[in-house]
Design a protein around this motif. Structure first.
Motif, short mmCIF file in Angstrom:
data_model
loop_
_atom_site.label_atom_id
_atom_site.label_comp_id
_atom_site.label_asym_id
_atom_site.label_seq_id
_atom_site.Cartn_x
_atom_site.Cartn_y
_atom_site.Cartn_z
N VAL A 74 0.80 -1.15 0.09
CA VAL A 74 -0.04 -0.11 -0.01
C VAL A 74 0.86 1.17 -0.09
CG1 VAL A 74 -1.58 1.34 1.47
CG2 VAL A 74 -2.09 -0.85 1.01
N THR A 75 0.55 2.08 -0.62
CA THR A 75 1.28 3.45 -0.90
C THR A 75 0.01 4.67 -0.51
OG1 THR A 75 3.01 3.06 -2.55
CG2 THR A 75 2.27 5.16 -2.53
N ALA A 76 0.65 5.30 0.54
CA ALA A 76 -0.15 6.49 0.78
C ALA A 76 0.58 7.77 0.94
CB ALA A 76 -0.98 6.24 2.11
N VAL A 77 0.08 8.88 0.36
CA VAL A 77 0.79 10.35 0.38
C VAL A 77 -0.14 11.28 0.58
CG1 VAL A 77 2.38 9.23 -1.48
CG2 VAL A 77 0.45 10.86 -2.24
N THR A 78 0.53 12.22 1.19
CA THR A 78 -0.14 13.61 1.56
C THR A 78 0.01 14.51 0.24
OG1 THR A 78 0.49 13.30 3.94
CG2 THR A 78 -0.45 15.63 3.11
N ARG A 79 -0.98 15.12 0.05
CA ARG A 79 -1.07 16.28 -1.31
C ARG A 79 -1.67 17.40 -0.61
NH1 ARG A 79 -5.76 16.39 -4.24
NH2 ARG A 79 -5.04 17.23 -5.91
N LEU A 80 -1.03 18.41 -1.24
CA LEU A 80 -1.61 19.90 -0.85
C LEU A 80 -1.29 19.95 0.58
CD1 LEU A 80 -4.42 20.17 -3.40
CD2 LEU A 80 -1.94 20.79 -3.64
N SER A 81 -0.42 19.92 1.23
CA SER A 81 -0.21 19.69 2.56
C SER A 81 -0.15 21.11 3.50
CB SER A 81 1.25 19.09 3.08
OG SER A 81 2.11 19.87 2.63
N LEU A 82 0.23 22.11 2.60
CA LEU A 82 0.04 23.51 3.10
C LEU A 82 -1.54 23.94 3.55
CD1 LEU A 82 1.67 25.82 4.11
CD2 LEU A 82 1.51 27.05 1.79
N ARG A 83 -2.35 23.72 2.48
CA ARG A 83 -3.68 23.94 2.57
C ARG A 83 -4.36 23.04 3.58
NH1 ARG A 83 -5.52 28.54 -0.27
NH2 ARG A 83 -5.40 28.23 -2.36
N LEU A 84 -3.68 21.84 3.71
CA LEU A 84 -4.17 20.90 4.86
C LEU A 84 -3.94 21.32 6.13
CD1 LEU A 84 -5.37 17.97 5.67
CD2 LEU A 84 -2.94 17.22 5.46
N ALA A 85 -2.74 22.06 6.35
CA ALA A 85 -2.48 22.39 8.02
C ALA A 85 -3.26 23.60 8.11
CB ALA A 85 -0.75 22.80 7.62
N GLU A 86 -3.28 24.62 7.09
CA GLU A 86 -4.13 25.81 7.38
C GLU A 86 -5.52 25.32 7.48
OE1 GLU A 86 -3.33 28.09 3.86
OE2 GLU A 86 -1.63 28.62 4.45
N GLY A 87 -6.08 24.45 7.19
CA GLY A 87 -7.39 24.22 7.51
C GLY A 87 -7.52 23.22 8.56
N GLY A 88 -6.43 23.07 9.59
CA GLY A 88 -6.66 22.22 10.57
C GLY A 88 -6.23 20.89 10.74
N GLY A 89 -5.60 20.34 9.76
CA GLY A 89 -5.14 19.17 9.70
C GLY A 89 -6.02 18.11 9.28
N TRP A 90 -5.88 16.83 9.51
CA TRP A 90 -6.77 15.57 9.15
C TRP A 90 -8.07 15.86 9.39
CZ3 TRP A 90 -5.28 13.80 4.76
CH2 TRP A 90 -4.17 13.74 4.39
N ALA A 91 -8.27 16.18 10.67
CA ALA A 91 -9.66 16.29 11.52
C ALA A 91 -10.27 15.04 11.29
CB ALA A 91 -10.39 17.31 10.63
#
Length: 783
Positions: free
Chosen positions: A715-732
């Motif tokens: 299984v491969t999993a990656v984070t994309r657009l991580s800056l927007r993610l952080a600004e939006g409060g993380g994975w929630a």
């Protein structure tokens, strides 16, 4: 042949010969690759740093260490469990006469030379002579530099053979008596009468469609293949060939079906012809889909608007993508490719003159205009025998006719289109026209898009890459999954790349620049902070500061200056390669020295530090996707670890190979090692029969995770657009549900997961995860 597990590209040159490659083998074997991918190895122009300027197809290059050293390299590679993949150049060779004995014989003996069939020479257009645009100035000004010595005509370092019995003639008569015409280099644009590589007169096209030429130019390569020295091939620039499909079929038969990929640049939704007997492309299509995942579709409109305000570029000179491409295409076809267009006009006139009454009365200018208007509307690199009607569509012909003011004269468009589609007969000239139209189309697309529009339209430099589409820079997860599913189904052994010797920026540089799509407001603020140093024009400033961001804010003055000077010359808005504006270029150099190469580099470094986490996520995410998606990944030298390079020649510098680095790898090298070694240990999970399954995340931030499973094993999993993610409060609370069973983390080790996994836990250490099945549930089948 079983396809490679993964390949590693080495850029051979006199400073990095076969012996250096041999010394690198322990390191390369430790990475986990299966094959070393070598740049061209045949004899080339002395000092060449790339090897694409072949001078002798029958010999391995002496500057690299000779054939014996190549065979030694192959033997040593096998001892390390590695094979060799070779880059070959069928389309063209060097036109440097003093190094090319085959061309020299043609110039000496003319059309009667036994090698005359090697080259596409229009003898009639040249009055029985080959145009050689090698003089620094008009012939009259250069006559004093021409001498005859030892039976040769000499001009500086150049050497030209003499036609038999002409050595004693007065210079003017001697020149007129040859089967070639020496002339000022500026005449090449309009009067050249041999096919060349793009607009490079120093590289002459080779007619490998001729069976005898194929045999002569491939004998040494095939010998190396059949002797077990070489296991597979990369074919350079197939679109330059008259009949790519026939060539590839012949090559496949000659190699016994060895793994072969082609440097075919696919545009938009274009697909590789299924009739081609190859494993796939070299991978620029994969590059576009990977990079596009890390471009923020929401931020692009704001970045575009900022770009247009800041640069004030006219729509067709860099302001908007499609108008910029169209204007660049018109410029290239009418100027840089004028000689190629005129050759097609001559063929069309000859066909019309000898055809039926319905083909008569088309003035040369109408055929010329029809050719140009059709060529600029080819939406891909070139048409092929199959599917050409879709590329040269009726709607494109209708648009082309709008360039004519008299409807009856616009009928020339139908004639040209029918000729290009092979509808008007099967004679020699008809076949030549169809082939040369396609070859010219390829050159036009490369020069107008890759080498012009990419340097004019620059809102986000990271997407202006070979095979890219700046007009549609972002790729959504569903599109990526569909692409991967297509590869797994149709082209499971295709090549994939992230960086090559031809990419304008390495993956690391692009990863940083791509973050700007997530924070256009921060980018605007940076431009305000560095505005104290004025650039010659705002377009250059925009490009220079983005390039500086890509390099991490390092004050690399020489590297920045070289890349930016190349960019402004390619763009052709203020200066060009052939009409250089010395004052403008001096101003560019001064700006670089005072701005991104000077004290203001510290401001950029501060900005880069602020976005470092997002850049890291982009870099590691792209690397892991590349190494685990369907296809055979090719790792360009140095890019297994952090590697920041700009356009060639910056990206062709030799890199160090230290096996000790594998023991304590950094972030990126650690990800690379984990992925490559997993591929080596589980080849069937990534091979020709492997499966691909998209794994959707669930939760409020699901769009920021892209994941898939290979053959139920990895299984491969990656984070994309991580800056927007952080600004939006993380994975929630967003989760990824893994396939049934227990899964172990490969990159940092120690952790295991099953079922639904919280993404803030999965990505606690790295913004990416590579998981390997450790326990299979009883009775469970493959995914």
């Amino acid at each position: 042949m079983t396809p490679p597990i993964a390949t590693y590209r080495l850029q051979l040159q006199p400073r990095f010969p076969f012996s250096a490659a041999e010394e690198a083998l322990p390191y390369l074997a430790g990475l986990g690759i299966s094959h070393v991918h070598l740049s061209p190895v045949l004899e080339a122009v002395p000092g060449s740093t790339h090897g694409y300027d072949v001078t002798d197809h029958s010999r391995v290059r002496e500057e690299l260490g000779s054939e014996a050293q190549l065979r030694s390299l192959a033997a040593r590679a096998r001892e390390h469990g590695l094979g060799l993949i070779l880059d070959i150049v069928p389309n063209h060779m060097s036109a440097a006469v003093r190094h090319n004995r085959v061309l020299g014989d043609v110039l000496r003996a003319g059309p009667s030379s036994r090698y005359a069939s090697w080259f596409d020479i229009d003898w009639e257009a040249g009055g029985g002579r080959v145009l050689l645009p090698v003089l620094a100035g008009p012939l009259g000004e250069e006559m004093a530099r021409l001498t005859v010595r030892d039976g040769e005509l000499r001009y500086g370092e150049e050497r030209f053979p003499l036609r038999e019995g002409t050595a004693g003639l007065p210079m003017a008569e001697l020149l007129d008596a040859q089967f070639y015409r020496l002339c000022w280099w500026r005449l090449a644009r309009t009067e050249l009468n041999y096919r060349r590589f793009f607009t490079i007169s120093e590289l002459i096209g080779v007619r490998v469609e001729d069976e005898s030429v194929f045999a002569a130019t491939h004998a040494k390569i095939l010998e190396l293949v059949h002797d077990g020295v070489v296991d597979g091939l990369r074919v350079d620039h197939p679109d330059g060939l008259a009949e790519p499909e026939s060539y590839l079929r012949r090559l496949n038969e000659a190699t016994g079906g060895r793994w072969t990929v082609v440097e075919k640049i696919l545009t938009g939704d274009e697909r590789l012809p299924t009739s081609w007997t190859v494993a796939g492309t070299t991978g620029y299509d994969a590059l576009r889909h990977i990079d596009g995942l890390f471009v923020d579709l929401q931020g692009i409109p704001q970045l575009d608007a900022q770009y247009r305000r800041f640069t004030a570029m006219e729509d067709d000179r860099g302001g908007r993508w499609e108008p910029t491409v169209r204007r660049a295409a018109h410029r290239v076809v009418a100027h840089e490719l004028a000689a190629e267009t005129e050759h097609l006009v001559r063929l069309a006139r000859r066909i019309c003159a000898t055809g039926g009454p319905e083909l008569r009365d088309h003035a040369p200018w109408t055929l010329r205009l029809a050719l140009r208007e059709l060529l600029v509307r080819v939406p891909v690199y070139r048409p092929y025998l199959s599917g050409a009607e879709l590329v040269l569509s009726a709607s494109a012909a209708g648009e082309a006719k709008s360039a004519f003011s008299v409807a009856e004269e616009a009928a020339a468009v139908d004639v040209v289109r029918d000729l290009a589609l092979g509808r008007l007969g099967e004679g020699p000239d008809h076949a030549r026209f169809r082939a040369r139209f396609a070859q010219t189309s390829s050159a036009l697309h490369a020069k107008s898009v890759e080498d012009t529009a990419f340097y004019r339209y620059t809102p986000l430099l990271s997407v202006n890459e070979v095979g890219g589409d700046p007009g549609r820079p972002a790729v959504e997860p569903d599109e990526f999954h569909a692409f991967c599913a297509h590869l797994a189904r149709e082209w499971p052994s295709t090549g994939t790349v992230l960086s090559t010797h031809d990419t304008k920026r390495s993956a690391e540089v692009r990863a940083r620049i791509a973050v700007l799509s997530e924070c256009p407001e921060r980018w605007a603020a940076l431009l305000e902070r560095v505005a104290g140093v004025r650039a010659p024009d705002p377009h250059l400033a925009w490009n220079a500061w983005q390039t500086s961001v890509g390099l991490g804010g390092l004050p690399e003055t020489e590297r920045l200056e070289a890349a930016l000077l190349k960019a402004v010359r390619e763009a052709g808005l203020h200066t060009t390669w052939t009409e250089q504006d010395a004052a403008y270029e001096k101003a560019v150099s001064a700006f670089v020295e005072q701005g991104p190469g000077g004290q203001l580099a510290a401001v950029v470094r501060e900005f880069v530090d602020d976005i470092a986490g997002a850049a890291r996520a982009n870099s590691l995410g792209a690397a892991l996707l590349h190494l685990t998606m369907p296809g055979v990944p090719d790792v360009y030298q140095g890019t297994e670890a952090e590697y920041a390079a700009l356009v060639d020649p910056d990206n062709r510098r030799p890199v160090p190979f230290d096996p000790a680095a594998l023991a304590e790898p950094g972030d990126k090298l650690g990800v690379t090692l984990a992925a490559l070694r997993t591929r080596r240990e589980l080849p069937e999970a990534f091979g020709a029969s492997a499966t691909y399954e998209a794994l959707p995340a669930r939760g409020p931030r699901a769009g920021h995770c892209l994941a898939f499973c290979r053959s139920g094993e990895v299984v491969t999993a990656v984070t994309r657009l991580s800056l927007r993610l952080a600004e939006g409060g993380g994975w929630a609370g967003t989760e990824l549900t893994l396939p049934d069973g227990q899964w172990a983390e490969v990159i940092d080790g120690g952790r295991q997961f099953s079922g639904a996994v919280a993404l803030d836990e999965l990505f606690a250490t790295y913004p990416v995860a590579l998981l390997r099945r450790v326990v299979r549930e009883a009775g469970e089948g493959r995914g």
